[in-house]
Write a protein that holds these residues in place. Sequence first.
Motif, PDB file in Angstrom:
ATOM      1  N   ARG A 121       0.835  -1.210   0.000  1.00  0.00           N
ATOM      2  CA  ARG A 121       0.000   0.000   0.000  1.00  0.00           C
ATOM      3  C   ARG A 121       0.867   1.256   0.000  1.00  0.00           C
ATOM      4  O   ARG A 121       0.499   2.265  -0.617  1.00  0.00           O
ATOM      5  N   GLN A 143       3.327   0.529  -3.757  1.00  0.00           N
ATOM      6  CA  GLN A 143       2.671   0.140  -5.006  1.00  0.00           C
ATOM      7  C   GLN A 143       3.665  -0.415  -6.037  1.00  0.00           C
ATOM      8  O   GLN A 143       3.394  -0.393  -7.239  1.00  0.00           O
ATOM      9  N   THR A 148       8.146  -3.348  -2.139  1.00  0.00           N
ATOM     10  CA  THR A 148       7.256  -4.091  -1.244  1.00  0.00           C
ATOM     11  C   THR A 148       7.993  -5.257  -0.607  1.00  0.00           C
ATOM     12  O   THR A 148       7.917  -5.470   0.613  1.00  0.00           O
ATOM     13  N   ALA A 162      -5.148   1.723   6.209  1.00  0.00           N
ATOM     14  CA  ALA A 162      -4.268   1.741   5.043  1.00  0.00           C
ATOM     15  C   ALA A 162      -5.023   1.537   3.738  1.00  0.00           C
ATOM     16  O   ALA A 162      -4.667   2.110   2.708  1.00  0.00           O
ATOM     17  N   TYR A 163      -6.077   0.733   3.784  1.00  0.00           N
ATOM     18  CA  TYR A 163      -6.813   0.400   2.566  1.00  0.00           C
ATOM     19  C   TYR A 163      -8.237   0.946   2.589  1.00  0.00           C
ATOM     20  O   TYR A 163      -8.529   1.963   1.977  1.00  0.00           O
TER      21      TYR A 163
END
Length: 202
Positions: free
Chosen positions: A39, A42, A47, A153-154
């Motif tokens: 997140r 991206q 990541t 976060a999402y």
Amino acid sequence: MTVRTDTPPVTGPVWARVLSEVFAPWVIVIALSGAVAWRATQEALPTVLWGLLIALTSSVLPMGVIVWGARRGRWDGHHVRDRRGRLVPFVTLIVLSALCLGLLLAWEAPRMLVALDVAMLAALLVSGVITAWWKVSMHAAVAAGAVVILAAAYTAWVLPLLLVVASVCWSRVRLGDHTVAQVTVGTVLGIVVGGGVFVLAL
């Protein structure tokens, strides 16, 4: 040296044991590290790299210490069910999480990843203080905190995952590892400290 404890052996329904292992704190932290790293960046490589750093210091290495100690009888298993045996694992987690925070800051990691480590470190410190005199459920704390962090976060659409947290709490009580009060306090701690600090640190 062998630890003597009055803690009963782990028994209970297979589903309680499965839930307890699948949603163990160290497993959740690995998944959460990758999810937040994705997140925040991206991008695949960042990541993997950032997620691996947090997962190693906040999950894999501490779990290695716990398993090593359990095999040598220093505490009563990889869940460290006896509260008195949790000092070394807590200190290990706090030291490694603090080291990770220093590296994240030095390497100018995305703010969301710094917030994640700060949140986990805050939850560890609070739960460590509580553990000095009372046993709190880290399964509940980590699971509940992870749901709130993912929601922040999402999307809030992940909040129904709190039902999974409830099932994990049930498994810990059903196995005799915790009381209802201990999983309740753990859940509140995860939501308020873990999730709350993450939101404030963003």
